[in-house]
Scaffold this motif. Sequence first.
Motif, short mmCIF file in Angstrom:
data_model
loop_
_atom_site.label_atom_id
_atom_site.label_comp_id
_atom_site.label_asym_id
_atom_site.label_seq_id
_atom_site.Cartn_x
_atom_site.Cartn_y
_atom_site.Cartn_z
N MET A 1 0.73 -1.18 -0.08
CA MET A 1 0.17 0.20 -0.03
C MET A 1 0.90 1.24 -0.07
N LEU B 1 1.47 6.71 -6.97
CA LEU B 1 0.68 7.84 -7.05
C LEU B 1 1.16 9.28 -7.06
N VAL C 1 -4.77 19.13 -4.62
CA VAL C 1 -5.61 17.68 -4.93
C VAL C 1 -4.88 16.38 -4.47
N SER D 1 -4.43 15.98 -0.63
CA SER D 1 -5.44 15.66 0.06
C SER D 1 -5.84 13.93 -0.36
N VAL D 2 -5.61 13.39 -1.81
CA VAL D 2 -5.91 12.33 -2.13
C VAL D 2 -4.79 11.29 -1.29
N VAL E 1 -5.94 10.81 2.43
CA VAL E 1 -7.11 9.85 2.38
C VAL E 1 -6.35 8.44 2.09
N MET E 2 -5.80 8.33 1.39
CA MET E 2 -5.12 6.83 1.18
C MET E 2 -4.21 6.58 2.40
N MET F 1 -6.53 5.50 5.09
CA MET F 1 -7.26 4.19 4.78
C MET F 1 -6.21 3.04 5.05
N ARG G 1 -5.93 2.41 8.63
CA ARG G 1 -7.07 1.51 9.21
C ARG G 1 -6.77 -0.11 8.57
#
Lengths: 509, 127
Positions: free
Chosen positions: B34, B41, B91, B94-95, B98-99, B102, B105
């Motif tokens: 991940m 990315l 952008v 922020s992405v 979030v990744m 996640m 988690r």
Amino acid sequence: MEIFTNIPCISIVLCLMSGVICSVLNWKAARIWTYTVNFLLACASFAVLIYTISTGEAFVFRMGHFSAPWGNEIRAGILEAVLAMFFSIIMLFSLLAGSKHIEADVKESKRKYYYTLVNLMMSSLLALVYTNDIFTGYVFVEINTISACGLVAIKDDGQSVVASAKYMIMSLLGSGTFLISICLLYDITGHLLMSDIKRAVGELLATGQYVEPFTMIISLMTIGLAIKSALFPFHAWLPDAHTASTISSSSILSSLVLKAYIVLLIKIFYRAIGWENILEAGINNIIFVFGIAAMIMGSVFAAAQKDVKRMVAYSSVAQIGYIFMGFGIGTTAGVIASLFHIFTHGAAKSMIFISLGGIKDVSHHSTLFKDIKGAGFRNKAAGIAFSVGAFSMIGIPLFPGFISKINYAQAAIEVGHGKMVLILVTLALSTILNCLYFFHALIDLYTPTDIDEYETLDMYGEREENPGFIKARPLYVSAICGFILLNFFIGIKCDLVLELLSKGLGMFG
Amino acid sequence: MSEIFSGLFTNYYETFAMVLFGIGFTMLFLHPNMIKKIMGLNIMDTAVYLFLAAKGYIEGRKAPIITDGDTSAMSYINPVPTGLVLTGIVVSVSVTAVMLAMTIRLYRRYHTLDIDEIFRIVRKEEH
């Protein structure tokens, strides 16, 4: 009446603001705020619709008062207004019907953030519908991705977080491809506003310059948005994300999020690149092939599922195939058929997902085929909603799905040649497959069973007084009535909808 | 053929940007880890910014800030791509956030960063 031209901008800003406001309210206030905002949006979009019908042309709203080549623009015509109205109505009904399930699935401390995400999602949907600037489009695509992933992950069990991660990765691949295509397009044309890009593209192609880069740009753009709208074979993320999330999220994701990207794609095709250039480059034929493949493969996958919710998710893949296939035909009739199908699928699929929430409550909290036997008797509202949605998806007369299929068939006959045969055969085959799996679910739903066997728990784990049956919740039932009325409206008043769509498409380009 | 190669060498910024984009895209798509996906990315997005910045630069012109009262557009580079880069960075940040959230988690629940392994565990849980 000039004042109506402010509405699109105000709607987008209102949603963005509500997102912020909801994050500081308590969740009950946030919920009521979100309902109110969505209701207002539906009314406001209706006002825009009336205004554009009365003026008979699309209007351009300058953001920040700089005119054409420099400023940012919003452009709204009949099509945009109808889409915005439809999106806010579906959003409102989905939230109303799923409110109890949101309470059950989302922890109390996080519920207000659910409504924050919903508002951000709505703002991005509206922006994708209204914007005339290609880079603004990209930014809101990303906002849409983030909020959609949030809506899946907020349930916070293992399955939904994994599904959301998968969704995010695929989405980011799509938006990366889309971003690089925008940059290449800007590099060639020197503009970001769609109308200016179209003019520049026309000049360049007339002199025969940049033909290869141009084909590359359209392909990248199409692939990027196709990944995000789950066109077969890029659909791998869809079934997990739609199955794992709470029912309101599933219904929003399948009926609105997928559609917003398609609307953006067709807008770029018509307004930024020019439909005739797309036809010249032959991209529509490639979309057509993928669409046909999706129609068959989506249904085949759906027929193989053991879980009804997963089956319905796979059915979305097939329906997205219908929409892309219509664009691929390459005629105006085909595009209008696809636009109509956006409404058909949006109204029916969201209702089916909502009904599955009700069915789950009375079937041991599962939507496996073996568990849902007789659920149509135990939860009547959900059973009826599922039947109406299934009939529409199969294409039975009176329901909107029937009109969709007729439109596709007519568009096919108009275009003639090999495409006609291929479309008609695929339509027939796909309808048979649709019947196969939807009737399987319907027969199971209405198979009489021993009711005592099902101890019916409501969502908080308390036993219902009347065993086997679930108490009708007024909010759930009224939202379902709203959905059914919407379906019948689109199905019976199809002339009106089709006329609006064809007028809207006329002022779209 | 030689024309294409010479084009690649003349526009080496763009060539390099596209190679980077390819590396980032492949990494995001295929790498099972991940964290490395997130790195991919960022490489992909950075490649786009490099491409934009290279396209906005015009040889021999000044930064787009008016000095010495020279208001002719011909003396400055194109400021729009730079603006797009800034927007893009916001952008992408922020992405990425979030990744990463996640990923945390997923790691807390499954104690691994390998997404294939996670899929395997989830599938086992289902049955």
